[in-house]
Design a protein around this motif. Structure first.
Motif, PDB file in Angstrom:
ATOM      1  N   MET A 422       0.811  -1.220   0.000  1.00 11.74           N
ATOM      2  CA  MET A 422       0.000   0.000   0.000  1.00 11.74           C
ATOM      3  C   MET A 422       0.840   1.265   0.000  1.00 11.74           C
ATOM      4  O   MET A 422       0.494   2.240  -0.647  1.00 11.74           O
ATOM      5  N   GLN A 423       1.990   1.220   0.693  1.00 10.84           N
ATOM      6  CA  GLN A 423       2.826   2.411   0.721  1.00 10.84           C
ATOM      7  C   GLN A 423       3.314   2.751  -0.688  1.00 10.84           C
ATOM      8  O   GLN A 423       3.250   3.900  -1.126  1.00 10.84           O
ATOM      9  N   GLN A 424       3.762   1.708  -1.414  1.00  8.95           N
ATOM     10  CA  GLN A 424       4.286   1.928  -2.766  1.00  8.95           C
ATOM     11  C   GLN A 424       3.181   2.397  -3.707  1.00  8.95           C
ATOM     12  O   GLN A 424       3.361   3.327  -4.498  1.00  8.95           O
ATOM     13  N   ILE A 425       2.020   1.718  -3.649  1.00 12.71           N
ATOM     14  CA  ILE A 425       0.938   2.054  -4.581  1.00 12.71           C
ATOM     15  C   ILE A 425       0.414   3.461  -4.289  1.00 12.71           C
ATOM     16  O   ILE A 425       0.156   4.238  -5.211  1.00 12.71           O
ATOM     17  N   ASN A 426       0.295   3.806  -2.993  1.00 10.58           N
ATOM     18  CA  ASN A 426      -0.144   5.151  -2.620  1.00 10.58           C
ATOM     19  C   ASN A 426       0.735   6.225  -3.235  1.00 10.58           C
ATOM     20  O   ASN A 426       0.248   7.194  -3.793  1.00 10.58           O
ATOM     21  N   ARG A 427       2.058   6.035  -3.098  1.00  8.66           N
ATOM     22  CA  ARG A 427       3.001   7.009  -3.658  1.00  8.66           C
ATOM     23  C   ARG A 427       2.788   7.204  -5.140  1.00  8.66           C
ATOM     24  O   ARG A 427       2.929   8.294  -5.673  1.00  8.66           O
ATOM     25  N   MET A 428       2.488   6.084  -5.828  1.00 14.29           N
ATOM     26  CA  MET A 428       2.334   6.175  -7.274  1.00 14.29           C
ATOM     27  C   MET A 428       1.017   6.834  -7.654  1.00 14.29           C
ATOM     28  O   MET A 428       0.948   7.611  -8.595  1.00 14.29           O
ATOM     29  N   VAL A 429      -0.059   6.478  -6.954  1.00 14.89           N
ATOM     30  CA  VAL A 429      -1.386   6.875  -7.432  1.00 14.89           C
ATOM     31  C   VAL A 429      -1.710   8.320  -7.058  1.00 14.89           C
ATOM     32  O   VAL A 429      -2.244   9.065  -7.870  1.00 14.89           O
ATOM     33  N   PHE A 430      -1.353   8.741  -5.822  1.00 16.34           N
ATOM     34  CA  PHE A 430      -1.769  10.068  -5.387  1.00 16.34           C
ATOM     35  C   PHE A 430      -0.636  11.081  -5.516  1.00 16.34           C
ATOM     36  O   PHE A 430       0.476  10.743  -5.894  1.00 16.34           O
ATOM     37  N   GLY A 431      -0.943  12.341  -5.207  1.00 16.80           N
ATOM     38  CA  GLY A 431       0.048  13.398  -5.326  1.00 16.80           C
ATOM     39  C   GLY A 431      -0.126  14.154  -6.630  1.00 16.80           C
ATOM     40  O   GLY A 431      -1.013  13.856  -7.430  1.00 16.80           O
TER      41      GLY A 431
END
Lengths: 497, 226
Positions: A422-431
């Protein structure tokens, strides 16, 4: 008869795909073929759902509940991967290179043929050959992009799994020896099970270990997993979905079929091996996926983790844990193929496999962003997705049978993997939206992507939409027939009701 | 010749074949010249065929004669030819230098592996196994496991492939004694499978050769965890 038709259809689709008539012919034939295979497999699976058997050629081609389940999953992933391939291959292969596209579809169909043969064959020597053909027929699909990395991945894949093949072969031959010296039954799963009480336990045990190590190499069990993240990340995304989603599971199916041969106390000894290999695989993969820098590699490590979870569930013993293992097989297959399709859409939108290079994917390409998030949540085991339900039932079954240490470790590893993914996917998807092109390790895609057009091709969206239905549905509700199929498959592993 | 004498002669001949077969497995670990390795592999396959003929005569089994014929056709003629086509003469005539563990230690490890395979095979042979199983099973297992070791330490494409093929030979050497009544279709499929293995891995080696101008697959290191 369905079983023979299934094999014939995929064989003829492989031949037809090579005919050079237009760009749309090969993908069209492949999709139609895999649709027909899916419908026939569904029929077979429904016929076995009541615990019966579908026999095409006695002692050679037949399906019971467990193999019907695997057959259905292979056909499902095959169908969605065929649909996804249309858009993906048309976008990523140079438009002038028609021959390469035809070769892709022909190999795709041959690979599917070998995958379908694994559950359909019931003669053990032929099952072994089918398993090894899945490797050999997919080597050139792994190296399809012809980059040095893809060739390296294909080499490791071919060499390591062929080594495993020879080790499994001697295990199969030992079983054949045991069978022929104790009874005259045919060398099938059922014949072996019936004769197993007469086979000396030491022989059964040695054969089991050889097959566990040999096929375990192909299923990606730690420490024989080293080829898996390479091959599963370098292949084109639809192939990754098949490799990761179902190929590993189909091999695990062959290992799991050995378990009911061990009666009484010996079963717990075999189960202990399952638990040990399972826990090591889950644990190592959970910690390795934290540091993955390539999102396809991240999902590949997650496959190792899930193979471990399934093995632990099988090794725990008892009907409840076996049912959990069957549910985990289904939910992992559908969710992992969704993950790799979403990864393919992301790759098409951004042109890089590097996790650190992508921010705000949801703004760059909303479709890829949403499905990647859904896939990430699904595979990490967040409620209400299918994996949550199956992992929960495994943990519950373990606690009910009082195996607290195993369950404690398993829970710890699942939680670590959850946060890692989840940490990796979060970084990619949001921001805020940005793609950094800082690749010195050439994680980048072969050709540049037009930044204006970031909607994946329609066939890719269709494949994603079809795949996400079971991922969400099975987390909330299991259709009665599927439940019956899982029930009979779990009961066939032994361990009572 | 009386039947007893014939059986004892065949048993001894089979034991001799087995001994030389095991020696070939050691040869594949200890020899650096690629062409010699290939010749040793062909010789080992020939020994496999001889053992199959002896066992076939003993069991009066037509299957084993088919196995012998298939072995000679594929492994003695087709595979060396395919390898020459796919990999090219110059890349496998040369002397191979890269091996992760040096040859004397490797041979020592191979000896340990051979003893270990006798150790795991002995409980299986305890309950009334025939004379041929007693020779073929441990030697087949030893060749299989030594092959595993060969693949692991070699850094070149062709020796790695030969290691895999030697593993397969080992499994079949054990197989002809313990499972002589496999259905014919399985034997045909197995021969076909070995051919595809060589074709696929040979073609892959050729592509790697084109891409990086050598076949030192041990040096391919781009994909790994930091």
């Amino acid at each position: 008869m369905e079983l023979i038709y299934i094999l014939l259809i995929s064989l003829s689709a492989a031949a037809l795909s090579l005919i050079p008539v237009g760009r749309r012919f090969a993908p069209g034939v492949t999709i139609l073929g895999s649709l027909a295979i899916f419908l026939l497999s569904l029929r077979t699976a429904l016929a076995t759902a009541a615990g019966g058997e579908v026999i095409a050629v006695r002692d050679y081609l037949s399906c019971d509940s467990f193999s019907g389940l695997i057959l259905l999953l292979v056909a499902f992933v095959g169908l969605t991967a065929a649909i996804f391939s249309w858009g993906y291959i048309a976008t990523t292969v140079e438009t002038t290179d028609d021959r390469k596209i035809r070769r892709y579809y022909s190999r795709f169909n041959l690979f599917l043929l070998s995958m379908l043969a694994v559950p359909i064959f019931s003669q053990l020597a032929l099952v072994w050959i089918a398993v090894e053909l899945t490797t050999l027929l997919s080597v050139f699909l792994v190296s399809f992009e012809s980059t040095p990395q893809a060739l390296e991945a294909a080499w490791k894949y071919a060499v390591l799994t062929c080594m495993g093949a020879s080790l499994a072969l001697i295990g199969i031959l030992l079983l054949c020896w045991g069978l022929s010296s104790s009874s005259g039954a045919a060398f099938t799963w059922a014949g072996l099970l019936a004769a197993s009480p007469q086979i000396p336990p030491s022989l059964l045990y040695t054969a089991f270990l050889f097959i566990l190590i040999g096929f375990g190499t192909k299923a990606g069990l730690v420490p024989m997993h080293t080829w898996l993240p390479d091959a599963h990340s370098q292949a084109p995304s639809p192939i990754c979905a098949i490799l990761s989603g179902i190929e590993t599971t189909a091999v695990l199916y062959c290992i799991m079929r050995l378990l009911p041969m061990f009666p009484g106390r010996a079963a717990s000894a075999a189960g202990t091996w399952f638990v040990i290999f399972g826990l090591i695989s889950t644990g190592v993969a959970a910690f390795l996926l934290i540091q993955a820098k390539d999102y396809k590699r991240l999902f590949a490590f997650s496959t190792v983790e899930h193979m471990g979870i399934i093995l632990v569930a099988v090794g725990l013993g008892g009907y409840a844990a076996h049912l959990g293992a069957m549910m985990q097989i289904v939910s992992h297959t559908v969710t992992k193929s969704l993950c790799f399709f979403a990864a393919g859409a992301t790759l098409m939108a951004t042109g890089t496999r590097n996790i650190g290079a992508i921010r705000g994917l949801i703004r760059i390409s909303p479709v890829a962003g949403i499905f990647l998030m859904a896939g990430g949540l699904g595979i990490a085991g967040a409620p209400p997705f299918a994996v949550f339900l199956s992992e929960f039932s495994i943990l519950r079954a373990g606690i009910m049978s009082g195996q607290y240490l195993v369950i404690g470790l398993l829970t710890l590893f699942i939680v670590v993997a959850f946060f890692g993914i989840m940490q990796q996917i979060n970084r990619m998807v949001f921001g805020s939206a940005e793609i950094l092109l800082m690749d010195e390790r050439t994680l980048s895609f072969g050709r540049s992507v037009n930044p204006g057009r970031n909607v994946p091709p329609p066939t890719c969206i269709i494949a994603l939409a079809i795949t996400i239905i079971p991922v969400i549905l099975f987390g909330i509700y299991l259709p009665e027939q599927l439940y019956q199929l899982l029930h009979h498959a779990a009961a066939s592993l032994g361990g009572g009701k | 010749m009386s039947p007893d004498l014939l059986v004892s002669f065949l048993t001894k001949l089979n034991a001799l074949t087995g001994g030389v077969f095991l020696l070939c497995a050691f040869g594949l670990v200890g020899i650096r010249q690629m062409l010699t390795c290939l010749r040793i592999y062909v010789f080992q396959s020939l020994l496999l065929a001889i053992s199959a003929i002896i066992l076939g005569y003993f069991h009066a089994s037509i299957h084993l004669f088919v196995v012998a014929a298939l072995t000679i056709a594929t492994k003695v003629f087709i595979i060396p030819w395919v390898l020459r086509q796919a990999v090219g003469y110059e890349s496998y005539a040369k002397r191979e230098i890269s091996q992760a563990i040096n040859i004397p230690s490797s041979l020592l490890i191979a000896v340990v592996i051979a003893i270990f395979s006798y150790y795991i095979a002995s409980p299986l042979l305890a309950s009334g196994a025939g004379v041929f199983e007693k020779v073929n099973l441990p030697i087949g297992m030893a060749s299989l496991l030594i092959g595993t070791y060969t693949v692991t330490v070699r850094g070149e494409a062709v020796p790695q492939l030969l290691g895999i093929l030697a593993m397969e030979n080992g499994a079949f050497f054990a197989g002809i004694s313990i499972a002589p009544n496999l259905p014919l279709i399985a034997e045909l499929a197995a021969a076909f499978y070995v051919l595809i293995t060589v074709l696929v891995i040979g073609l892959l080696a050729m592509r790697i050769h084109k891409m990086i101008a050598k076949t030192a697959v041990g040096e391919l290191m781009a994909l790994r965890e930091e």
